[in-house]
Design a protein around this motif. Structure first.
Motif, PDB file in Angstrom:
ATOM      1  N   THR A   1       0.850  -1.184   0.000  1.00  9.85           N
ATOM      2  CA  THR A   1       0.000   0.000   0.000  1.00  9.85           C
ATOM      3  C   THR A   1       0.890   1.238   0.000  1.00  9.85           C
ATOM      4  N   GLY A   2       0.343   2.351  -0.464  1.00 12.52           N
ATOM      5  CA  GLY A   2       1.114   3.595  -0.495  1.00 12.52           C
ATOM      6  C   GLY A   2       2.361   3.422  -1.348  1.00 12.52           C
TER       7      GLY A   2
ATOM      8  N   ASP B   1       4.769   1.325  -0.688  1.00 12.33           N
ATOM      9  CA  ASP B   1       5.254  -0.050  -0.579  1.00 12.33           C
ATOM     10  C   ASP B   1       4.836  -0.741  -1.874  1.00 12.33           C
TER      11      ASP B   1
END
Length: 145
Positions: A64-65, A67
């Motif tokens: 997420t983000g 990552d």
């Protein structure tokens, strides 16, 4: 037969009639070894930077983000995808490093995630990132504080 390091595997495959090995594209290229075309149900696919890019594009983004962890589908039937790939990751702290280390890290990763940094990778036996992933990596590098 086991050999030490990729260079040992490449030398052994080259020296042994009928041998099959698994090693980085760069070692196969540097040693003038043949590379298998793979057919997982949608036709035989040659190893090229474009076919590796298609395999990367067919991977699921699991992080997420910033990552950008990928879940590669090694059995993908995506047309033109060469699924026998290994994606290299860099794991870095996104904040909290001393300013001089942050600048050095961003310069290094920024170059390799730039279009200019990606353009010569194929000549070195590595596949550049597809543009859709390269821009995500560049954005993640840009977010390092």
């Amino acid at each position: 037969e086991g050999k030490n390091k990729s260079s040992g595997v490449a030398e052994s495959v080259k020296a042994t009639s009928g041998a099959i090995g698994y090693l980085e594209w760069s070692y196969a290229t540097d040693n003038k070894l043949g590379v298998a075309a793979l057919d997982l149900g949608s036709g035989a696919v040659e190893l090229t930077s474009a076919s590796v890019g298609k395999a990367v594009e067919s991977a699921k983004l699991a992080g997420t983000g910033n990552d950008l962890k990928l879940e590669v589908d090694y059995a993908t039937k995506a047309a033109g995808a060469y699924p026998a790939i290994l994606v290299t990751y860099e794991i870095v702290c996104s904040a909290g490093l001393p300013a001089d280390k942050t600048a050095l890290l961003k310069d290094f990763l920024g170059f390799f995630s730039s279009a200019a940094g990606q353009k010569d990778l194929e000549s070195l036996g590595y596949a550049p990132l597809p543009e859709s992933m390269r821009t995500k990596v560049a954005a993640a590098v840009g977010a390092i504080k």
